[in-house]
Design an enzyme around this catalytic site. Sequence first.
Site, PDB file in Angstrom:
ATOM      1  N   SER A 127       0.786  -1.223   0.000  1.00  0.00           N
ATOM      2  CA  SER A 127       0.000   0.000   0.000  1.00  0.00           C
ATOM      3  C   SER A 127       0.822   1.279   0.000  1.00  0.00           C
ATOM      4  CB  SER A 127      -0.947   0.013   1.206  1.00  0.00           C
ATOM      5  OG  SER A 127      -0.210  -0.073   2.423  1.00  0.00           O
TER       6      SER A 127
ATOM      7  N   HIS B 295      -5.434  -3.851  -2.038  1.00  0.00           N
ATOM      8  CA  HIS B 295      -5.187  -2.841  -3.065  1.00  0.00           C
ATOM      9  C   HIS B 295      -5.084  -3.429  -4.471  1.00  0.00           C
ATOM     10  CE1 HIS B 295      -4.506   0.454  -0.173  1.00  0.00           C
ATOM     11  NE2 HIS B 295      -4.060  -0.514   0.610  1.00  0.00           N
TER      12      HIS B 295
ATOM     13  N   LYS C  84     -12.184  -0.068  -0.806  1.00  0.00           N
ATOM     14  CA  LYS C  84     -11.206   0.572  -1.695  1.00  0.00           C
ATOM     15  C   LYS C  84     -11.771   0.570  -3.115  1.00  0.00           C
ATOM     16  CE  LYS C  84      -7.372  -0.263   1.405  1.00  0.00           C
ATOM     17  NZ  LYS C  84      -8.172  -0.751   2.548  1.00  0.00           N
TER      18      LYS C  84
END
Length: 384
Positions: free
Chosen positions: A176, A204, A236
Site C-alpha cells: 500500500s 489494493h 477501496k
Amino acid sequence: MKDLRTALEQRRRDGLYRSRRLAESPQRPERRIDGRDCLSFCSNDYLGLAAHPQVVAALQTGAQRWGAGSGAAHLLAGHTAAHHALEEELADFVGAPRALLFSTGYMANLGVMAALPGRAGRLFQDRLNHASLLDGARISGARLVRYAHLDMQDLQRRLAMAPAGGRLIASDGVFSMDGDCAPVEALAALAAEHAAGLLLDDAHGLGVLGPQGRGTLAQAGLTPDADIMLMGTLGKALGTFGAFVAGSEALIETLIQQARSYVYTTAPPAAVAEATRAALQLCRDENWRREHLQSLVARFRAGAAELDLVLMESSTPIQPLLIGETRAATRMSEALEAAGILVPAIRPPTVPEGEARLRISFSAAHTQADVDRLLEALGSVMRR
C-alpha cells in the site's frame, strides 16, 4: 498525563504529527475539505465507485428494506439474506468455494492469524506487510518470521530452517505504501514446497488487477483453494465498506468457529452489503475503468520522468514520489495543498526512516486534465 503532552509536542517538532481533515463533500476527485475546494489524489477509491449513482441507490434501497444497522453479530441474528448473497457473489467472483464477510480488512487479518497457525506454528511475513498482518501475528502467539521485501530466496532459506509444524506465509498482494506487487506465483510455489498455507492480502489489488478486477491471485492464474486464502477489502476499489476472506469450505467454517474478530463483532449493515453487490457488478462489467486507470498512471509516469521526479517502481494506481527527509515531504504536501492539490505525506513509522514520500493515488474518476494539473503543481513545487 503530562508525558502524553510532551510526546505529542515532540511529534510536532519531528514532523510526525497526524491531523484529521474534515471532508464536506462525497468521495470524488474534486472535493471540499477543511473549507477549501481541492483536487484529491489521496483516495483508495480506485474505480470511482464510492459515489456512483447505482451504488448509492442500492444503499438507499437496502436501508429502506433492512434498516440502518444489523443489530447483532452474524452468529446471533445479524446475518441477513443480503450478507449471504454478497458472500456467494464474492466467492464466485474470486473463484473460491466460499467467502466470509468481516467488518474491516484489519479484523479479517486478525481473525485469520489468530485462528489458524496455533502457538506452536510459524508465520512468515514480508517485512513491508500491512500493520494488520503484523498485528495479527503478534496476537496469534505463533512465532513471527519476517523475510526481506519481495525476496524469495530469503523466504526459501527461512522456510528451510524452520522446524516442522504449522506454517503460514502471509503477504500483501499490492503493497500500500510502495505500490509494487508480490511475486504471487513464487509465493504459492514455496508454500506448496514447504507444506505451508498462503494468505494473500489483496486490499489494493482487488478490483484493479487481473481479469474483471479479480485481483493479484487471478492475475497469476490462481484461485483460493485448500492451501491459498485471499483477503479482500470492500472499501477501496469497490467503494463501500468491509472485507472478506475467501478459501475452502473447511477454512470458512473454521473462521466461523474460531475467528474472534468475526464471532464477537456486530455484522455490517445489510444496506452496505446491498451497495457492495451493486459495486461488484459494476466492477465485473465495466473494464473501461481499469483501462482508464492504467492510462492515467502511464500519463503520470511519463510526465514525472520529464520533470526528473523520483518515482518508486509501481504499475498500480499507487504512485509514491520518494522524498526522503520527513520534514521535506511534509513541506511539499503543504505546498501542494496551498495550490489546491491534496497529496498526503507518508512518514515514519508507516515507512522506514529516510524514506518519507508523497503517496499519489489515482482513481478512474480522475481525468487526463487532472493528471496534467497535478504534474504542473509538482513541477512548480519542485522548482521552488
